[in-house]
Design an enzyme around this catalytic site. Structure first.
Site, PDB file in Angstrom:
ATOM      1  N   GLU A 156       8.754  16.656  15.050  1.00 27.41           N
ATOM      2  CA  GLU A 156       9.279  16.448  13.700  1.00 27.41           C
ATOM      3  C   GLU A 156       8.525  17.416  12.781  1.00 27.41           C
ATOM      4  O   GLU A 156       7.303  17.362  12.692  1.00 27.41           O
ATOM      5  CB  GLU A 156       9.015  15.013  13.254  1.00 27.41           C
ATOM      6  N   LYS A 172       0.848  -1.193   0.000  1.00 29.61           N
ATOM      7  CA  LYS A 172       0.000   0.000   0.000  1.00 29.61           C
ATOM      8  C   LYS A 172       0.881   1.240   0.000  1.00 29.61           C
ATOM      9  O   LYS A 172       1.384   1.679   1.029  1.00 29.61           O
ATOM     10  CB  LYS A 172      -0.921   0.036   1.234  1.00 29.61           C
ATOM     11  N   CYS A 194      12.987  11.417   7.048  1.00 33.55           N
ATOM     12  CA  CYS A 194      12.978  11.015   8.457  1.00 33.55           C
ATOM     13  C   CYS A 194      14.367  11.186   9.074  1.00 33.55           C
ATOM     14  O   CYS A 194      14.505  11.328  10.274  1.00 33.55           O
ATOM     15  CB  CYS A 194      12.528   9.570   8.586  1.00 33.55           C
ATOM     16  N   GLU A 222       9.088   1.773  11.043  1.00 34.29           N
ATOM     17  CA  GLU A 222      10.099   2.833  10.939  1.00 34.29           C
ATOM     18  C   GLU A 222       9.345   4.145  10.960  1.00 34.29           C
ATOM     19  O   GLU A 222       8.533   4.411  10.075  1.00 34.29           O
ATOM     20  CB  GLU A 222      10.905   2.701   9.637  1.00 34.29           C
TER      21      GLU A 222
HETATM   22  P1  NAD Z   1       1.801   8.637   7.272  1.00 40.73           P
HETATM   23  O1  NAD Z   1       1.938   7.951   8.557  1.00 40.73           O
HETATM   24  O2  NAD Z   1       0.765   9.685   7.126  1.00 40.73           O
HETATM   25  O3  NAD Z   1       1.501   7.582   6.111  1.00 40.73           O
HETATM   26  C1  NAD Z   1       2.334   6.468   5.895  1.00 40.73           C
HETATM   27  C2  NAD Z   1       1.523   5.403   5.191  1.00 40.73           C
HETATM   28  O4  NAD Z   1       0.524   4.935   6.093  1.00 40.73           O
HETATM   29  C3  NAD Z   1       0.800   5.893   3.946  1.00 40.73           C
HETATM   30  O5  NAD Z   1       0.819   4.896   2.958  1.00 40.73           O
HETATM   31  C4  NAD Z   1      -0.606   6.077   4.467  1.00 40.73           C
HETATM   32  O6  NAD Z   1      -1.588   5.989   3.464  1.00 40.73           O
HETATM   33  C5  NAD Z   1      -0.726   4.930   5.427  1.00 40.73           C
HETATM   34  N1  NAD Z   1      -1.821   5.040   6.397  1.00 40.73           N
HETATM   35  C6  NAD Z   1      -2.466   6.144   6.795  1.00 40.73           C
HETATM   36  N2  NAD Z   1      -3.452   5.817   7.672  1.00 40.73           N
HETATM   37  C7  NAD Z   1      -3.387   4.479   7.846  1.00 40.73           C
HETATM   38  C8  NAD Z   1      -4.109   3.551   8.636  1.00 40.73           C
HETATM   39  N3  NAD Z   1      -5.099   3.948   9.437  1.00 40.73           N
HETATM   40  N4  NAD Z   1      -3.776   2.248   8.564  1.00 40.73           N
HETATM   41  C9  NAD Z   1      -2.764   1.833   7.780  1.00 40.73           C
HETATM   42  N5  NAD Z   1      -2.046   2.666   7.010  1.00 40.73           N
HETATM   43  C10 NAD Z   1      -2.351   3.974   7.040  1.00 40.73           C
HETATM   44  O7  NAD Z   1       3.258   9.201   6.902  1.00 40.73           O
HETATM   45  P2  NAD Z   1       3.687  10.069   5.646  1.00 40.73           P
HETATM   46  O8  NAD Z   1       3.174  11.460   5.834  1.00 40.73           O
HETATM   47  O9  NAD Z   1       3.368   9.354   4.378  1.00 40.73           O
HETATM   48  O10 NAD Z   1       5.275  10.055   5.798  1.00 40.73           O
HETATM   49  C11 NAD Z   1       5.962  10.930   6.620  1.00 40.73           C
HETATM   50  C12 NAD Z   1       6.349  10.249   7.910  1.00 40.73           C
HETATM   51  O11 NAD Z   1       7.088   9.077   7.624  1.00 40.73           O
HETATM   52  C13 NAD Z   1       7.258  11.072   8.779  1.00 40.73           C
HETATM   53  O12 NAD Z   1       6.855  10.975  10.119  1.00 40.73           O
HETATM   54  C14 NAD Z   1       8.616  10.422   8.585  1.00 40.73           C
HETATM   55  O13 NAD Z   1       9.518  10.623   9.635  1.00 40.73           O
HETATM   56  C15 NAD Z   1       8.253   9.005   8.433  1.00 40.73           C
HETATM   57  N6  NAD Z   1       9.334   8.292   7.750  1.00 40.73           N
HETATM   58  C16 NAD Z   1      10.105   7.436   8.467  1.00 40.73           C
HETATM   59  C17 NAD Z   1      11.163   6.775   7.860  1.00 40.73           C
HETATM   60  C18 NAD Z   1      12.021   5.802   8.616  1.00 40.73           C
HETATM   61  O14 NAD Z   1      12.633   4.945   7.976  1.00 40.73           O
HETATM   62  N7  NAD Z   1      12.098   5.887   9.926  1.00 40.73           N
HETATM   63  C19 NAD Z   1      11.413   6.985   6.507  1.00 40.73           C
HETATM   64  C20 NAD Z   1      10.607   7.876   5.804  1.00 40.73           C
HETATM   65  C21 NAD Z   1       9.552   8.509   6.437  1.00 40.73           C
END
Ligand code: NAD
Length: 479
Positions: free
Chosen positions: A380, A172, A281, A247
């Site tokens: 963040e 997804k 991140c 992550e």
């Molecule tokens: P997000 O949490 O909004 O979304 C991540 C994914 O989760 C998307 O595909 C989203 O559609 C999905 N999602 C949303 N609601 C959900 C639910 N209820 N159930 C299951 N899946 C759901 O994050 P984002 O805005 O896409 O990305 C930014 C965040 O990601 C930042 O906090 C960043 O730090 C983190 N990030 C972490 C790493 C790492 O390796 N630690 C790497 C990149 C990004």
């Protein structure tokens, strides 16, 4: 107008809700429309993956490796073209987008080779004739949920090891990057991956997330994204007996001591804070500087912030592209408002970059004078914003660096080897850099954070096998 759909068991599956995919540098430009998956399409994807699993796990290591290798070759071959579309969809600069496409290719190639690595251990046994061994088997159906900020590299480092070790996958991707995501899917599908082994569900997290995470056919969930969503995914997965890997976010510190090479430190801090518009991140968001060089370093980083070109990602001069969406723009501007209200000193930037066709651009920003409890220092931000904090010596600097619930990456700038070695022990972060920016990873080493930045086993490199396989121990006696 291009219409994009999910793919389940090799067949396009369109939902009825539509979402527009826009260019964040020019939001009036609509690139495509996604026919978003609903809950029933998500459930079908989990079932399709389960049906395809037994065939794929039985494929030989060279069959699995060949698919990954060919898919990597395709991404490498088409990196220029894919990178252009990726830059228009996500807002990374062309160089970053092409570079990430090549990185995804390299990850696929790396895991193609991993299919031939040893998969277990043979042990001595109490029984003189007993063959006692333990071997790793695929976990089954893996759900991979990924964010928009590395739309190729992160999915590649989840999907490639999952497939290499014999699992079937439901992926997804984030809603904001369907075009880029489909390039990775197509590269695999067109390289001989049997239908159903990888299924892609283009849907809203709120609609399809729970269905996937809790589906009875799903064995494991690997998630990268925000802490808020990630914690819920983890709870749901664990309540339903699934393995979970998370992550999450970071608030990564770079410490700069007075004995550092300040020119190098300024360049690396600026790279860590402003490239990809700070939407990593691993981005540098707190710059903790020994007091005697604090103002000089802030001035040097501010100079870079002012001179690095903010603009269209397709312009080769651009170093900082737009934020990915209007929601992200609003969120980052909200933090800049907090900084202004709290009377921060603004060394550079501090607001929206105007006159750029209505795109979601924010000026690279250098702030100081904020209280350690400020939301700008603690949360963040995910934008091109560096908050400077002075420290009286190394000990205070490390204490400040560790004063966060996150623990993803951290950097120290110093010329003193002893202090550098102490730092590698005393900092609570999963990735530690000395005289390098906090961002920037190599793909063949473990990656993940400490504290609230991660949970479950590490990603990337050889250790990825830990999550995507489980042990089976066999005691075998002759009849
Ligand atoms: P997000 O949490 O909004 O979304 C991540 C994914 O989760 C998307 O595909 C989203 O559609 C999905 N999602 C949303 N609601 C959900 C639910 N209820 N159930 C299951 N899946 C759901 O994050 P984002 O805005 O896409 O990305 C930014 C965040 O990601 C930042 O906090 C960043 O730090 C983190 N990030 C972490 C790493 C790492 O390796 N630690 C790497 C990149 C990004």
């Amino acid at each position: 107008m291009r219409e994009l759909s999910s793919v389940v068991a090799g067949q396009a599956r369109a939902g009825s809700e539509r979402a527009r995919d826009v260019n964040p540098a020019r939001p009036s430009e609509v690139l495509a429309e996604t026919l978003l998956a609903d809950a029933s399409i998500a459930a079908e994807a989990a079932e399709a993956a389960r049906a395809a699993f037994s065939g794929w796990r039985a494929a030989s290591p060279s069959e699995r490796g060949d698919v990954l290798r060919r898919a990597g070759d395709r991404l490498e071959r088409d990196a220029g073209e894919i990178g252009r579309e990726f830059a228009r969809e996500e807002g990374k600069t062309l160089a970053e987008a092409v570079g990430e496409t090549r990185r995804a290719a390299a990850i696929l190639h790396y895991y193609a080779g991993q299919t031939f690595e040893p998969e277990g251990d043979v042990y001595p046994s109490a029984g003189p004739a007993t063959l006692l061994y333990s071997r790793r088997e695929p976990v089954g159906v893996v759900v991979a949920i990924t964010p928009w900020n590395f739309p190729l590299a992160i999915p590649a480092w989840k999907i490639a090891p999952a497939l290499a070790f014999g699992n079937a996958v439901v992926w997804k991707p984030a809603e904001l990057v369907p075009l880029t995501s489909l390039h990775l899917f197509d590269a695999l599908a067109e390289s001989g991956l049997p239908p159903g082994v990888l299924n892609v569900v283009l849907g809203r997290g709120s609609v399809v997330g729970s269905v996937l995470v809790t589906h009875p056919e799903v064995s494991a969930v690997t998630f990268t994204g925000s802490n808020e969503v990630g914690r819920n995914v983890q709870l749901e997965a664990l309540q339903h007996g699934k393995k979970a890997q998370l992550e999450l976010g970071g608030k990564n510190p770079a410490i700069v001591l007075a004995n550092a090479d300040l020119e190098l430190a300024a360049e690396q801090v600026a790279r860590g804070a402003f490239l990809s518009a700070g939407q990593k991140c691993t981005a540098t968001s707190r710059v903790i500087v020994e007091r005697s060089v604090h103002d000089e370093l802030a001035a040097r980083v501010a100079e870079l912030a002012r001179t690095w070109k903010v603009g269209d990602p397709l312009d080769e001069q651009t170093k900082v592209g737009p934020l990915v969406s209007d929601a992200q723009l609003e969120s980052v501007l909200g933090y800049l408002d907090v900084a202004h209200r709290e009377h921060a000193t603004v060394h550079a930037g501090g607001g929206r970059a105007d006159g750029l066709g209505g795109g979601y651009f924010v000026q690279p920003t250098v702030l100081s004078g904020l209280n350690g409890e400020s939301a700008v220092v603690r949360d963040e931000i995910f934008g091109p914003v560096a908050a400077f904090l002075p420290a009286d010596g190394y000990d205070e600097a490390v204490a400040l660096a560790n004063d966060t619930p996150f623990g993803l990456t951290a950097a120290l700038f110093t010329r003193d080897l002893g202090t550098a070695l102490r730092f590698t022990r005393e900092i609570r972060a999963g990735v530690v850099k000395v005289n390098q920016e906090t961002a920037g990873l190599e793909f063949h080493v473990p990656f993940g954070g400490m504290k609230e930045s991660s949970s479950g086993s590490r990603e990337q490199g050889k250790v990825a096998r830990d999550f995507f396989t489980e042990w089976k121990t066999v005691y075998m006696d002759p009849a």
